[in-house]
Design a protein around this motif. Structure first.
Motif, short mmCIF file in Angstrom:
data_model
loop_
_atom_site.label_atom_id
_atom_site.label_comp_id
_atom_site.label_asym_id
_atom_site.label_seq_id
_atom_site.Cartn_x
_atom_site.Cartn_y
_atom_site.Cartn_z
N UNK A 19 0.83 -1.21 0.00
CA UNK A 19 0.00 0.00 0.00
C UNK A 19 0.86 1.26 0.00
N UNK A 20 1.91 1.29 0.81
CA UNK A 20 2.80 2.45 0.87
C UNK A 20 3.51 2.66 -0.46
N UNK A 21 3.92 1.58 -1.09
CA UNK A 21 4.62 1.68 -2.37
C UNK A 21 3.67 2.17 -3.45
N UNK A 22 2.42 1.71 -3.43
CA UNK A 22 1.43 2.20 -4.38
C UNK A 22 1.21 3.70 -4.21
N UNK A 23 1.15 4.15 -2.97
CA UNK A 23 0.99 5.58 -2.69
C UNK A 23 2.19 6.37 -3.21
N UNK A 24 3.38 5.86 -2.94
CA UNK A 24 4.60 6.53 -3.41
C UNK A 24 4.67 6.56 -4.94
N UNK A 25 4.25 5.49 -5.57
CA UNK A 25 4.24 5.42 -7.03
C UNK A 25 3.28 6.46 -7.60
N UNK A 26 2.11 6.55 -7.04
CA UNK A 26 1.13 7.54 -7.49
C UNK A 26 1.68 8.95 -7.35
N UNK A 27 2.30 9.22 -6.21
CA UNK A 27 2.87 10.55 -5.97
C UNK A 27 3.99 10.85 -6.97
N UNK A 28 4.85 9.89 -7.23
CA UNK A 28 5.94 10.09 -8.19
C UNK A 28 5.38 10.38 -9.58
N UNK A 29 4.36 9.66 -9.97
CA UNK A 29 3.74 9.90 -11.28
C UNK A 29 3.10 11.28 -11.35
N UNK A 30 2.40 11.66 -10.27
CA UNK A 30 1.72 12.95 -10.24
C UNK A 30 2.68 14.13 -10.29
N UNK A 31 3.87 13.95 -9.73
CA UNK A 31 4.86 15.03 -9.71
C UNK A 31 5.81 14.97 -10.89
N UNK A 32 5.63 13.97 -11.76
CA UNK A 32 6.45 13.88 -12.95
C UNK A 32 7.86 13.35 -12.72
N UNK A 33 8.07 12.69 -11.59
CA UNK A 33 9.39 12.13 -11.29
C UNK A 33 9.48 10.73 -11.90
N UNK A 34 9.92 10.70 -13.15
CA UNK A 34 9.95 9.44 -13.89
C UNK A 34 10.91 8.42 -13.29
N UNK A 35 12.06 8.87 -12.82
CA UNK A 35 13.01 7.94 -12.22
C UNK A 35 12.42 7.29 -10.98
N UNK A 36 11.87 8.11 -10.08
CA UNK A 36 11.27 7.57 -8.86
C UNK A 36 10.09 6.67 -9.19
N UNK A 37 9.30 7.03 -10.19
CA UNK A 37 8.18 6.19 -10.59
C UNK A 37 8.67 4.81 -11.05
N UNK A 38 9.77 4.79 -11.80
CA UNK A 38 10.34 3.51 -12.23
C UNK A 38 10.81 2.68 -11.04
N UNK A 39 11.47 3.33 -10.09
CA UNK A 39 11.96 2.64 -8.90
C UNK A 39 10.78 2.06 -8.11
N UNK A 40 9.75 2.88 -7.90
CA UNK A 40 8.58 2.42 -7.14
C UNK A 40 7.85 1.31 -7.87
N UNK A 41 7.77 1.39 -9.20
CA UNK A 41 7.10 0.34 -9.98
C UNK A 41 7.83 -0.99 -9.82
#
Length: 58
Positions: free
Chosen positions: A13-35
């Motif tokens: 659940x925490x990782x899903x939240x972090x992934x959503x936040x990364x995507x919303x802020x346009x942080x592609x690197x962090x989104x890839x890491x969280x995915x």
């Protein structure tokens, strides 16, 4: 629910939240890491028979 299952579901659940936040802020690197982290956690859940649920799909 045992501690392993509860902890794993909490991490998912925490990782899903972090992934959503990364995507919303346009942080592609962090989104890839969280995915990748989310995929690893879901694989771990499947290996241990932990039901993640359809609502957790990202």
């Amino acid at each position: 629910m045992d501690a392993f299952t509860a902890g794993l579901l909490q991490r998912i659940k925490a990782t899903e939240t972090d992934l959503t936040h990364a995507r919303e802020t346009g942080d592609d690197f962090l989104a890839d890491v969280e995915q990748e982290e989310l995929e690893d956690l879901r694989r771990l859940a499947a290996e241990h028979g932990v039901e993640v649920g359809a609502a957790n799909g990202a």
